[in-house]
Design a protein around this motif. Structure first.
Motif, PDB file in Angstrom:
ATOM      1  N   HIS A  51      45.406  43.477  48.517  1.00  0.00           N
ATOM      2  CA  HIS A  51      45.543  44.535  47.517  1.00  0.00           C
ATOM      3  C   HIS A  51      44.919  44.149  46.170  1.00  0.00           C
ATOM      4  O   HIS A  51      44.927  44.978  45.247  1.00  0.00           O
ATOM      5  CB  HIS A  51      47.019  44.868  47.303  1.00  0.00           C
ATOM      6  CG  HIS A  51      47.637  45.599  48.447  1.00  0.00           C
ATOM      7  ND1 HIS A  51      47.498  46.955  48.626  1.00  0.00           N
ATOM      8  CD2 HIS A  51      48.387  45.147  49.489  1.00  0.00           C
ATOM      9  CE1 HIS A  51      48.146  47.319  49.725  1.00  0.00           C
ATOM     10  NE2 HIS A  51      48.690  46.242  50.270  1.00  0.00           N
ATOM     11  N   THR A  52      44.410  42.937  46.036  1.00  0.00           N
ATOM     12  CA  THR A  52      43.914  42.503  44.732  1.00  0.00           C
ATOM     13  C   THR A  52      42.792  43.404  44.221  1.00  0.00           C
ATOM     14  O   THR A  52      42.832  43.893  43.085  1.00  0.00           O
ATOM     15  CB  THR A  52      43.423  41.042  44.792  1.00  0.00           C
ATOM     16  OG1 THR A  52      44.499  40.199  45.203  1.00  0.00           O
ATOM     17  CG2 THR A  52      42.938  40.584  43.420  1.00  0.00           C
ATOM     18  N   VAL A  53      41.777  43.632  45.043  1.00  0.00           N
ATOM     19  CA  VAL A  53      40.656  44.474  44.600  1.00  0.00           C
ATOM     20  C   VAL A  53      41.104  45.921  44.374  1.00  0.00           C
ATOM     21  O   VAL A  53      40.763  46.513  43.338  1.00  0.00           O
ATOM     22  CB  VAL A  53      39.478  44.381  45.591  1.00  0.00           C
ATOM     23  CG1 VAL A  53      38.425  45.455  45.288  1.00  0.00           C
ATOM     24  CG2 VAL A  53      38.842  42.991  45.527  1.00  0.00           C
ATOM     25  N   PRO A  54      41.893  46.529  45.270  1.00  0.00           N
ATOM     26  CA  PRO A  54      42.385  47.885  44.962  1.00  0.00           C
ATOM     27  C   PRO A  54      43.219  47.953  43.686  1.00  0.00           C
ATOM     28  O   PRO A  54      43.125  48.927  42.934  1.00  0.00           O
ATOM     29  CB  PRO A  54      43.227  48.241  46.196  1.00  0.00           C
ATOM     30  CG  PRO A  54      42.630  47.439  47.302  1.00  0.00           C
ATOM     31  CD  PRO A  54      42.209  46.147  46.664  1.00  0.00           C
ATOM     32  N   LEU A  55      44.014  46.928  43.424  1.00  0.00           N
ATOM     33  CA  LEU A  55      44.822  46.922  42.199  1.00  0.00           C
ATOM     34  C   LEU A  55      43.943  46.776  40.960  1.00  0.00           C
ATOM     35  O   LEU A  55      44.156  47.460  39.952  1.00  0.00           O
ATOM     36  CB  LEU A  55      45.857  45.798  42.256  1.00  0.00           C
ATOM     37  CG  LEU A  55      47.089  46.068  43.111  1.00  0.00           C
ATOM     38  CD1 LEU A  55      47.855  44.779  43.377  1.00  0.00           C
ATOM     39  CD2 LEU A  55      48.007  47.095  42.436  1.00  0.00           C
ATOM     40  N   LEU A  56      42.975  45.890  41.023  1.00  0.00           N
ATOM     41  CA  LEU A  56      42.054  45.734  39.899  1.00  0.00           C
ATOM     42  C   LEU A  56      41.293  47.034  39.644  1.00  0.00           C
ATOM     43  O   LEU A  56      41.092  47.434  38.496  1.00  0.00           O
ATOM     44  CB  LEU A  56      41.070  44.602  40.181  1.00  0.00           C
ATOM     45  CG  LEU A  56      41.617  43.178  40.079  1.00  0.00           C
ATOM     46  CD1 LEU A  56      40.662  42.197  40.752  1.00  0.00           C
ATOM     47  CD2 LEU A  56      41.836  42.780  38.620  1.00  0.00           C
ATOM     48  N   THR A  57      40.897  47.692  40.715  1.00  0.00           N
ATOM     49  CA  THR A  57      40.190  48.963  40.588  1.00  0.00           C
ATOM     50  C   THR A  57      41.090  50.027  39.974  1.00  0.00           C
ATOM     51  O   THR A  57      40.669  50.782  39.077  1.00  0.00           O
ATOM     52  CB  THR A  57      39.679  49.422  41.964  1.00  0.00           C
ATOM     53  OG1 THR A  57      38.834  48.409  42.520  1.00  0.00           O
ATOM     54  CG2 THR A  57      38.897  50.725  41.842  1.00  0.00           C
ATOM     55  N   ALA A  58      42.337  50.080  40.433  1.00  0.00           N
ATOM     56  CA  ALA A  58      43.283  51.053  39.883  1.00  0.00           C
ATOM     57  C   ALA A  58      43.543  50.796  38.402  1.00  0.00           C
ATOM     58  O   ALA A  58      43.632  51.733  37.599  1.00  0.00           O
ATOM     59  CB  ALA A  58      44.585  51.010  40.668  1.00  0.00           C
ATOM     60  N   CYS A  59      43.652  49.519  38.040  1.00  0.00           N
ATOM     61  CA  CYS A  59      43.850  49.167  36.638  1.00  0.00           C
ATOM     62  C   CYS A  59      42.664  49.612  35.801  1.00  0.00           C
ATOM     63  O   CYS A  59      42.831  50.219  34.736  1.00  0.00           O
ATOM     64  CB  CYS A  59      44.068  47.659  36.518  1.00  0.00           C
ATOM     65  SG  CYS A  59      44.324  47.072  34.829  1.00  0.00           S
ATOM     66  N   ARG A  60      41.470  49.347  36.284  1.00  0.00           N
ATOM     67  CA  ARG A  60      40.250  49.756  35.562  1.00  0.00           C
ATOM     68  C   ARG A  60      40.201  51.264  35.365  1.00  0.00           C
ATOM     69  O   ARG A  60      39.891  51.750  34.271  1.00  0.00           O
ATOM     70  CB  ARG A  60      39.025  49.288  36.346  1.00  0.00           C
ATOM     71  CG  ARG A  60      37.689  49.608  35.680  1.00  0.00           C
ATOM     72  CD  ARG A  60      36.538  49.351  36.644  1.00  0.00           C
ATOM     73  NE  ARG A  60      36.602  50.263  37.793  1.00  0.00           N
ATOM     74  CZ  ARG A  60      35.896  50.097  38.920  1.00  0.00           C
ATOM     75  NH1 ARG A  60      35.083  49.071  39.046  1.00  0.00           N
ATOM     76  NH2 ARG A  60      36.006  50.964  39.900  1.00  0.00           N
ATOM     77  N   GLU A  61      40.535  52.005  36.423  1.00  0.00           N
ATOM     78  CA  GLU A  61      40.456  53.459  36.343  1.00  0.00           C
ATOM     79  C   GLU A  61      41.541  54.058  35.448  1.00  0.00           C
ATOM     80  O   GLU A  61      41.365  55.158  34.921  1.00  0.00           O
ATOM     81  CB  GLU A  61      40.562  54.060  37.751  1.00  0.00           C
ATOM     82  CG  GLU A  61      39.435  53.647  38.700  1.00  0.00           C
ATOM     83  CD  GLU A  61      38.057  53.935  38.124  1.00  0.00           C
ATOM     84  OE1 GLU A  61      37.858  55.051  37.604  1.00  0.00           O
ATOM     85  OE2 GLU A  61      37.193  53.046  38.180  1.00  0.00           O
ATOM     86  N   ALA A  62      42.636  53.341  35.262  1.00  0.00           N
ATOM     87  CA  ALA A  62      43.744  53.865  34.455  1.00  0.00           C
ATOM     88  C   ALA A  62      43.651  53.475  32.985  1.00  0.00           C
ATOM     89  O   ALA A  62      44.486  53.900  32.178  1.00  0.00           O
ATOM     90  CB  ALA A  62      45.074  53.374  35.029  1.00  0.00           C
ATOM     91  N   LEU A  63      42.650  52.685  32.620  1.00  0.00           N
ATOM     92  CA  LEU A  63      42.548  52.224  31.236  1.00  0.00           C
ATOM     93  C   LEU A  63      42.372  53.400  30.276  1.00  0.00           C
ATOM     94  O   LEU A  63      41.544  54.280  30.510  1.00  0.00           O
ATOM     95  CB  LEU A  63      41.358  51.273  31.075  1.00  0.00           C
ATOM     96  CG  LEU A  63      41.470  49.886  31.697  1.00  0.00           C
ATOM     97  CD1 LEU A  63      40.137  49.166  31.562  1.00  0.00           C
ATOM     98  CD2 LEU A  63      42.596  49.072  31.051  1.00  0.00           C
ATOM     99  N   PRO A  64      43.105  53.404  29.179  1.00  0.00           N
ATOM    100  CA  PRO A  64      42.835  54.410  28.146  1.00  0.00           C
ATOM    101  C   PRO A  64      41.500  54.124  27.474  1.00  0.00           C
ATOM    102  O   PRO A  64      40.966  53.008  27.561  1.00  0.00           O
ATOM    103  CB  PRO A  64      44.004  54.227  27.179  1.00  0.00           C
ATOM    104  CG  PRO A  64      44.482  52.829  27.392  1.00  0.00           C
ATOM    105  CD  PRO A  64      44.230  52.513  28.827  1.00  0.00           C
TER     106      PRO A  64
END
Length: 224
Positions: A51-64
């Protein structure tokens, strides 16, 4: 005091509690190891590392918008972390276990909860809180991975090919932590900082629970 230094200081008690987990103490302090325990560790590692890459991707996409400067560092993390779950499956196969069964299997409850909390932190809380997980997992890897690999390999007689994840990750995360410190010191908003500290404390507890669910080594029975 820099924020990274404060992050370490403010999570020191949680880290100490994590390190007191019986299986960690047994491996590092008393050399208590078993093939079954190591395979169980690798199994749970696979189920959160994938899940590391999906989590990093989700974090990037959620950045304000005001944190757009974090996009490039997150992209670097994504590139570097890709494929690490396959390392773990290779290690499991080198231990003589069924890697495909692990791939298609389910995580333990503690691992499932830790991963769910990570996604929830990003989606419902402050996405920067995910850096609390990065701090815990990479910091723990630097502190434990290489020593644990040495402590496990020799008494069990396992090949070097069974330790690609621990040895490569321990070395790689040593490089990551220096970069991570600079990244954390660039985060100046007190609310963001507190989100990261809170998440790190939680991830120490959640990661400790993952280790607490692993079967304790029974070296004498295996030796027999």
């Amino acid at each position: 005091m820099t924020f990274h230094a404060r992050l370490i200081e403010d999570t020191a008690a949680a880290r100490a509690a994590f390190l007191r987990t019986p299986i960690i103490q047994g491996v590092l302090q008393r050399g208590e190891v078993s093939r079954a325990s190591y395979i169980a560790f690798l199994t749970e590692a696979y189920h959160h590392v994938r899940h590391t890459v999906p989590l990093l991707t989700a974090c990037r996409e959620a950045l304000p918008a005001h944190h757009a400067w974090l996009v490039d560092p997150l992209n670097e993390y994504i590139e570097e972390e890709a494929g690490h779950d396959e390392w773990i499956l290779d290690d499991i196969a080198a231990c003589g276990a069924d890697a495909e069964a692990v791939r298609h299997g389910a995580p333990g409850a503690a691992t499932e909860l830790m991963v769910a909390y990570a996604y929830d932190t990003i989606a419902r809380g402050n996405p920067l809180g995910f850096f609390g997980m990065v701090h815990v997992l990479e910091g723990s890897s630097v502190a434990l991975a290489l020593n644990a690999a040495d402590a496990i390999q020799k008494p069990l007689g396992l090949p070097d090919s069974a330790f690609s994840y621990l040895r490569s990750h321990g070395t790689l995360d040593l490089e990551h932590t220096a970069h991570f410190a600079l990244l954390m010191d660039a985060i100046t908003d007190p609310a963001d900082q507190q989100s990261i500290v809170h998440a790190a404390r939680m991830f120490y507890r959640l990661y400790a629970a993952v280790f607490a669910e692993l079967p304790l080594p029974q070296p004498l029975k295996e030796a027999a």
